[in-house]
Write an enzyme that holds these catalytic residues in place. Structure first.
Site, PDB file in Angstrom:
ATOM      1  N   ASP A   1     -19.275 -69.424  38.997  1.00  0.00           N
ATOM      2  CA  ASP A   1     -20.598 -69.959  39.307  1.00  0.00           C
ATOM      3  C   ASP A   1     -20.782 -71.266  38.546  1.00  0.00           C
ATOM      4  O   ASP A   1     -20.234 -71.432  37.444  1.00  0.00           O
ATOM      5  CB  ASP A   1     -21.716 -68.971  38.933  1.00  0.00           C
ATOM      6  CG  ASP A   1     -23.037 -69.380  39.564  1.00  0.00           C
ATOM      7  OD1 ASP A   1     -23.166 -69.224  40.800  1.00  0.00           O
ATOM      8  OD2 ASP A   1     -23.917 -69.894  38.854  1.00  0.00           O
TER       9      ASP A   1
HETATM   10  N1  LIG Z   1     -16.863 -80.997  45.612  1.00  0.00           N
HETATM   11  C1  LIG Z   1     -17.715 -80.734  44.593  1.00  0.00           C
HETATM   12  N2  LIG Z   1     -18.308 -79.503  44.537  1.00  0.00           N
HETATM   13  C2  LIG Z   1     -19.139 -79.273  43.503  1.00  0.00           C
HETATM   14  C3  LIG Z   1     -19.414 -80.231  42.517  1.00  0.00           C
HETATM   15  N3  LIG Z   1     -20.297 -79.661  41.618  1.00  0.00           N
HETATM   16  C4  LIG Z   1     -20.549 -78.406  42.039  1.00  0.00           C
HETATM   17  N4  LIG Z   1     -19.833 -78.166  43.165  1.00  0.00           N
HETATM   18  C5  LIG Z   1     -19.856 -76.942  43.991  1.00  0.00           C
HETATM   19  C6  LIG Z   1     -19.026 -75.797  43.481  1.00  0.00           C
HETATM   20  C7  LIG Z   1     -19.698 -74.625  44.136  1.00  0.00           C
HETATM   21  O1  LIG Z   1     -19.198 -74.450  45.442  1.00  0.00           O
HETATM   22  C8  LIG Z   1     -21.166 -75.061  44.212  1.00  0.00           C
HETATM   23  C9  LIG Z   1     -22.027 -74.364  43.181  1.00  0.00           C
HETATM   24  O2  LIG Z   1     -22.600 -73.237  43.763  1.00  0.00           O
HETATM   25  P1  LIG Z   1     -22.180 -71.731  43.361  1.00  0.00           P
HETATM   26  O3  LIG Z   1     -21.531 -71.717  42.027  1.00  0.00           O
HETATM   27  O4  LIG Z   1     -23.371 -70.887  43.594  1.00  0.00           O
HETATM   28  O5  LIG Z   1     -21.029 -71.364  44.385  1.00  0.00           O
HETATM   29  P2  LIG Z   1     -21.124 -71.287  45.966  1.00  0.00           P
HETATM   30  O6  LIG Z   1     -22.446 -70.793  46.408  1.00  0.00           O
HETATM   31  O7  LIG Z   1     -20.658 -72.599  46.527  1.00  0.00           O
HETATM   32  O8  LIG Z   1     -19.988 -70.250  46.325  1.00  0.00           O
HETATM   33  P3  LIG Z   1     -19.873 -68.731  45.817  1.00  0.00           P
HETATM   34  O9  LIG Z   1     -21.213 -68.337  45.215  1.00  0.00           O
HETATM   35  O10 LIG Z   1     -18.773 -68.729  44.816  1.00  0.00           O
HETATM   36  O11 LIG Z   1     -19.537 -67.973  47.079  1.00  0.00           O
HETATM   37  O12 LIG Z   1     -21.190 -76.454  43.949  1.00  0.00           O
HETATM   38  C10 LIG Z   1     -18.778 -81.514  42.610  1.00  0.00           C
HETATM   39  O13 LIG Z   1     -18.980 -82.432  41.789  1.00  0.00           O
HETATM   40  N5  LIG Z   1     -17.937 -81.710  43.654  1.00  0.00           N
END
Ligand SMILES: Nc1nc2c(ncn2[C@H]2C[C@H](O)[C@@H](COP(=O)(O)OP(=O)(O)OP(=O)(O)O)O2)c(=O)[nH]1
Length: 186
Positions: A68
């Site tokens: 996260d």
């Molecule tokens: N490409 C890119 N992604 C980033 C950056 N900073 C944060 N992220 C992405 C990584 C994660 O996919 C998202 C943060 O949201 P979460 O940690 O809640 O994960 P997410 O909901 O995407 O997927 P998940 O909960 O693991 O199924 O932001 C960045 O600088 N570049």
């Protein structure tokens, strides 16, 4: 082989970039149930909750990896994924000309061990050009990213200083994970 229990394209990209074999499955965990305003605790509890949900859904025959990420402003405000374009404009404007930390927590569980790590990468951004920011908002590339931030994309040209791994900022501190992933391969 490990299971990336995440819907994140960024995390999948990072594992591919480091040549790590994985399968990717999403996991349902409601982060709104987390009651803390401390960013490092938020990401730890969210990553831990995702692991528990993944174990229930997928079992533990294959090593499970969850993570996260959030942004913490210099004032300690937690910035999560923008809800809409207006929210993205507000969140990104807070980062313009400011110092922020992108904090990621990982849980990596195998039959032999549980590895957890919470890391931060600290940025000092120059002020974002208004037209450039509007074009970025129009692109919708901010969607699904903590703080609407793309350190390898929109934000890159504004980085005045950085302290920490880019991978941590993109959502998965692969460098810290690598020794443990290698151990699993043995
Ligand atoms: N490409 C890119 N992604 C980033 C950056 N900073 C944060 N992220 C992405 C990584 C994660 O996919 C998202 C943060 O949201 P979460 O940690 O809640 O994960 P997410 O909901 O995407 O997927 P998940 O909960 O693991 O199924 O932001 C960045 O600088 N570049």
């Amino acid at each position: 082989m490990i299971c990336l229990c995440s819907a994140s394209e960024s995390r999948a990209y990072l594992l591919e970039k480091f040549g790590i074999e994985f399968e990717q499955k999403s996991v349902d965990f409601n982060e709104d149930q987390i009651v803390t305003d401390v960013a490092k605790d938020f990401v730890y509890l969210a990553s831990k909750g995702k692991l528990q949900a993944a174990e229930k859904r997928y079992g533990s025959d294959i090593p499970l990896l969850t993570a996260d990420s959030v942004i913490a402003t210099a004032e300690g405000e937690i910035l999560r994924k923008p809800k809409n374009r207006e929210d993205a404009r507000r969140i990104l404007s807070l980062q313009s000309g400011s110092c922020i930390s992108i904090i990621s927590s990982v849980h990596f569980k195998t039959k032999a061990f549980l590895f957890t790590n919470t890391s931060a990468t600290h940025y000092h951004f120059a002020k974002f050009d208004v037209d450039d920011l509007e074009a970025y908002l129009e692109s919708e590339l901010w969607q699904g990213k903590a703080g609407g931030c793309m350190v390898e994309g929109f934000c890159k040209k504004y980085i005045k200083s950085v302290d920490g791994y880019e991978s941590t900022a993109m959502g998965l501190q692969v460098e810290a994970l690598l020794p443990w992933i290698e151990w699993v391969k043995q």
